[in-house]
Design a protein around this motif. Structure first.
Motif, mmCIF file in Angstrom:
data_model
loop_
_atom_site.group_PDB
_atom_site.id
_atom_site.type_symbol
_atom_site.label_atom_id
_atom_site.label_comp_id
_atom_site.label_asym_id
_atom_site.label_seq_id
_atom_site.Cartn_x
_atom_site.Cartn_y
_atom_site.Cartn_z
ATOM 1 N N ARG A 11 0.833 -1.202 0.000
ATOM 2 C CA ARG A 11 0.000 0.000 0.000
ATOM 3 C C ARG A 11 0.869 1.254 0.000
ATOM 4 N N ASP A 15 0.313 3.552 -3.132
ATOM 5 C CA ASP A 15 -0.365 4.816 -2.834
ATOM 6 C C ASP A 15 0.600 5.953 -2.500
ATOM 7 N N THR A 19 3.156 7.279 -6.544
ATOM 8 C CA THR A 19 2.481 8.552 -6.821
ATOM 9 C C THR A 19 3.386 9.741 -6.544
ATOM 10 N N ARG A 21 4.203 10.790 -3.579
ATOM 11 C CA ARG A 21 3.866 11.417 -2.295
ATOM 12 C C ARG A 21 4.831 10.992 -1.204
ATOM 13 N N SER A 34 4.071 7.999 5.238
ATOM 14 C CA SER A 34 2.772 7.388 4.945
ATOM 15 C C SER A 34 1.778 7.654 6.062
ATOM 16 N N ILE A 39 -1.949 7.390 4.567
ATOM 17 C CA ILE A 39 -1.932 6.150 3.787
ATOM 18 C C ILE A 39 -2.076 4.956 4.731
#
Length: 76
Positions: A11, A15, A19, A21, A34, A39
């Protein structure tokens, strides 16, 4: 536990890292970023940190007998 940790790491990769991030290179940094980004939650972060600590404990073994390293103790 490894299945749960694997799912959390996936994940974070999907995520967060993919991306852009999450930019940390180390797992501890990725967990923190995260968590801050939502996240993963506090419980998941703690679980992943605990799992990582256990893995590192297993990996960071530095106590080997000479014969385990292929060294003749009499010639050292």
């Amino acid at each position: 536990m490894s299945e749960a940790a694997e799912a959390l790491e996936k994940r974070i990769r999907v995520d967060g890292v993919k991306t852009g991030r999450v930019t940390a290179l180390d797992l501890a940094g990725r967990i923190e970023q995260s968590l801050q980004l939502g996240i993963i939650d506090d419980f998941e972060a703690a679980s992943l940190r605990d799992y990582d600590a256990k893995v590192m404990e297993l990996v960071n073994v530095d106590d080997f007998a000479p014969h385990e390293l292929g060294v003749d103790a009499g010639k050292a």
